[in-house]
Enzyme design. Structure first.
Site, PDB file in Angstrom:
ATOM      1  N   LYS A   1      -7.131   3.668   3.128  1.00 27.20           N
ATOM      2  CA  LYS A   1      -7.070   3.078   1.782  1.00 27.20           C
ATOM      3  C   LYS A   1      -7.944   1.829   1.772  1.00 27.20           C
ATOM      4  O   LYS A   1      -7.785   0.949   2.631  1.00 27.20           O
ATOM      5  CB  LYS A   1      -5.614   2.691   1.517  1.00 27.20           C
ATOM      6  CG  LYS A   1      -5.126   2.925   0.123  1.00 27.20           C
ATOM      7  CD  LYS A   1      -3.642   2.528   0.099  1.00 27.20           C
ATOM      8  CE  LYS A   1      -3.018   2.758  -1.225  1.00 27.20           C
ATOM      9  NZ  LYS A   1      -1.685   2.159  -1.293  1.00 27.20           N
TER      10      LYS A   1
HETATM   11  C1  E4P Z   1       0.380   2.723  -3.983  1.00 25.34           C
HETATM   12  O1  E4P Z   1      -0.614   3.182  -3.491  1.00 25.34           O
HETATM   13  C2  E4P Z   1       0.478   1.294  -4.386  1.00 25.34           C
HETATM   14  O2  E4P Z   1       0.253   0.496  -3.288  1.00 25.34           O
HETATM   15  C3  E4P Z   1       1.802   1.005  -5.025  1.00 25.34           C
HETATM   16  O3  E4P Z   1       2.143   2.101  -5.866  1.00 25.34           O
HETATM   17  C4  E4P Z   1       1.842  -0.304  -5.744  1.00 25.34           C
HETATM   18  O4  E4P Z   1       3.024  -0.367  -6.484  1.00 25.34           O
HETATM   19  P1  E4P Z   1       3.616  -1.733  -7.094  1.00 25.34           P
HETATM   20  O5  E4P Z   1       2.775  -2.123  -8.271  1.00 25.34           O
HETATM   21  O6  E4P Z   1       5.015  -1.373  -7.502  1.00 25.34           O
HETATM   22  O7  E4P Z   1       3.551  -2.747  -5.990  1.00 25.34           O
END
Ligand code: E4P
Length: 217
Positions: free
Chosen positions: A83
């Site tokens: 990522k």
């Molecule tokens: C997923 O890839 C993200 O890191 C995650 O969904 C972020 O979510 P949040 O906005 O609840 O922290």
């Protein structure tokens, strides 16, 4: 639509696997930082439990750092998807990693233009954060419709992975819009099961059965 767990808790992920509805996992530095133990061990354990794509995020902010860290993460397990945060460095790193055959999830995407650039450099997944957009009194799901439309226009193979999901309505809307995947915290996955009429209906069926046929015969 594929369903991913947005968590770095091996226990929480393990608890969901017997349901047979989980296709992958997304982690991020906030989630992984909360877990005890060596983060690389945790990621390897998650990969073993899930047997599907597991996103692991780089924390470097320059291209060389992202490449070095991304390659190290990719070497942990065949299921790792690297990522990278959206930005000029993230886009350049995505292009280089993808050219090496490493799957990349471009994260922190908040606009259709960002999603277009991620697809152009061969991202396997793009992660638009719908909940954080909603938090700013703007409809996050509108962005999903735009990205799906753009990707379809040009046959991009990048999968739209809806992220920052806050409740079942996000999941239903994502499926209606044709998103490829949705990543949800465990409590949202639990909420997908619930309906009071299901509970009331089952209670009534069992009570009727017990009154007629089940009454201590
Ligand atoms: C997923 O890839 C993200 O890191 C995650 O969904 C972020 O979510 P949040 O906005 O609840 O922290």
């Amino acid at each position: 639509m594929k369903l991913f767990v947005d968590s770095a808790s091996v226990e929480a992920i393990e608890a969901l696997m017997p349901l047979r509805i989980i296709d992958g996992v997304t982690t991020n530095p906030s989630l992984l930082g909360r877990e005890a133990g060596d983060p690389h061990d945790t990621l390897r354990r998650i990969c073993r439990v899930v047997g599907g794509p597991v996103s692991a995020e780089v924390v470097a902010t320059d291209v060389d750092g992202m490449l070095e860290e991304g390659r190290r993460l990719a070497d942990l397990d065949e299921h790792i998807v690297v990522k990278v945060p959206f930005g000029k460095a993230g886009v350049a790193a995505c292009a280089a990693l993808a050219a090496d055959g490493i799957r990349v999830n471009v994260t922190l995407v908040f606009s259709a233009s960002q999603a277009l650039l991620a697809a152009k450099v061969g991202a396997t997944f793009v992660s638009p954060f719908v909940g954080r957009i909603d938090d700013l009194a703007t409809a996050g799901m509108d962005l999903i419709g735009q990205i799906v439309e753009i990707y379809e226009n040009y046959d991009f193979t990048t999968s739209v992975l809806v992220a920052s999901v806050r409740g079942p309505l996000h999941v239903v809307e994502a499926a209606r819009l044709g998103a490829d995947a949705c990543t949800c915290p465990p409590k949202v996955i639990d909420a997908l099961f619930g309906h009071p009429l299901t509970d009331i209906g089952l209670e009534r069926f069992l009570a009727d059965w017990n009154k007629t046929r089940g009454g201590g015969a």
